[in-house]
Enzyme design. Sequence first.
Site, PDB file in Angstrom:
ATOM      1  CG  HIS A  38      -2.515  -1.119   1.176  1.00 21.38           C
ATOM      2  ND1 HIS A  38      -3.255  -0.657   0.363  1.00 21.38           N
ATOM      3  CD2 HIS A  38      -2.228  -2.536   1.470  1.00 21.38           C
ATOM      4  CE1 HIS A  38      -3.660  -1.726   0.450  1.00 21.38           C
ATOM      5  NE2 HIS A  38      -3.567  -2.630   0.486  1.00 21.38           N
ATOM      6  CG  ASP A  40       1.049   0.951  -5.363  1.00 19.94           C
ATOM      7  OD1 ASP A  40       0.054   1.301  -4.710  1.00 19.94           O
ATOM      8  OD2 ASP A  40       0.569  -0.188  -6.367  1.00 19.94           O
ATOM      9  CB  SER A  70     -10.701 -17.228 -20.861  1.00 18.32           C
ATOM     10  OG  SER A  70     -10.559 -17.588 -19.817  1.00 18.32           O
ATOM     11  CB  ALA A 126      -4.371 -16.476  -4.882  1.00 16.14           C
ATOM     12  CB  SER A 129      -0.808  -8.727  -9.717  1.00 21.54           C
ATOM     13  OG  SER A 129      -0.671  -8.338  -8.628  1.00 21.54           O
ATOM     14  CB  SER A 130      -5.123 -14.434 -11.836  1.00 17.92           C
ATOM     15  OG  SER A 130      -5.727 -13.386 -10.737  1.00 17.92           O
ATOM     16  CB  SER A 131      -6.763  -8.896 -12.213  1.00 21.96           C
ATOM     17  OG  SER A 131      -6.329  -8.238 -11.447  1.00 21.96           O
ATOM     18  CD  GLU A 163      -6.356  -4.170 -11.876  1.00 20.57           C
ATOM     19  OE1 GLU A 163      -5.983  -4.964 -12.533  1.00 20.57           O
ATOM     20  OE2 GLU A 163      -7.606  -4.287 -11.289  1.00 20.57           O
ATOM     21  CG  ASP A 175      -0.278  -5.891  -8.648  1.00 19.80           C
ATOM     22  OD1 ASP A 175       0.453  -5.936  -7.581  1.00 19.80           O
ATOM     23  OD2 ASP A 175      -1.828  -5.312  -8.342  1.00 19.80           O
TER      24      ASP A 175
END
Length: 391
Positions: A38, A40, A70, A126, A129-131, A163, A175
């Site tokens: 937190h 960034d 996907s 989890a 940062s999969s997004s 994002e 990320d």
Amino acid sequence: MTVSAVAARAEESFTHTYGTAPAGLWAAPGRVNLIGEHTDYNDGFVLPFALPQRVVVAAARADSGWQVRSDLAPEPVTFGADEVARPGVLDGWAAYVAGVVWALRDAGLPVPPARLALASDVPVGAGVSSSAALESAVLTALVELGDLDLPVDRRPALAQRAENAYVGAPTGIMDQAASIRCQAGHALFLDCRTRAVRQIPFDVAAHGLAVLIVDSNAPHRHVDGEYGARRKSCEAAAHLLGVPALRDVATGDLDAALRRLGEGPEGADEVIRRRVRHVVTENQRVLDTVAHLDAGRIREIGPLLTASHASMRDDFEITVPEVDVAVQAALAAGAYGARMTGGGFGGCVLALVDAGQAPATAAAVEAAYAAQGFPAPTAWVVNPGPGATRL
Ligand code: GLA
């Protein structure tokens, strides 16, 4: 699953869906943040490294529009310039893809029409940062497919725009910067204000150490609202202190800043003061961690990791019992340091341990979870992987 297995899945999915071979395969990783949480969006410092797990995009140019398949969904999604121009029309994973197309077009870049097939082994939900991995993989693929003039150092900000402005999540730059700019065997020291980066060698194995990741498997709770609330508190505090961002509060000025926040007519409350204390001390911990790593003193970063966790738990209030128990259990089992990594309210814990101790540490966390009646965690040892790349 190995990266090549994910790549094979993306390639097969492309061929199966579109009846031709892709022009190429591109991959971008999830990330673990070693320290600097937190910070960034406060213009501060972060030190993430790339996971070996990645999103792989198989892609080729098309005649018009964008078609995306996907492995997360049964049907491909198709959209054109109209949908891209209207944030909110697409949701779920497709919004991240459309958001990247939107951000590139909005920057004046002629994004080529394309067909894409995505496969991933980055754990979803989890806190790794999969997004951002998805955005970064799609962005890299489209930039290279279209031969767009977008140097690597400008790419994270555009993926972040997808994002922030298209998907609508008020996240910082870390990320996407990690997914795009990390290098294997290194952590990425990023100054989130100037966007300057330095690759910091982080070869724990060479020092007889390992980084153990424990996915707490805790359900994410109120993540979006809480994240936004933390961000607002930080911005309000910077405003009250008369600085552009909390980055501008030096460690030596922290006590005076906290006193000032307690005094003014607007009398910032105790919560805001704790938020400020986290950000200012966390920035310093990143700098101290980098100094230790530069000097080859890897074990010495342990107490900084653990202090970071205490700060997130007590001052920033973003941990949950599952991650606190995992950190406690790892430390009790002999870890040099341990902390939650990522945005919080669930997600993963990282622990720095002697290489031979990783299985015993994982077992200790599992036993602590069983004693608490928590669902079992998932643990694995991780080495820093490469950033976004063509395969
Ligand atoms: C999430 C956000 C990042 C960063 C972290 C907390 O991962 O996407 O921008 O703010 O939380 O460090």
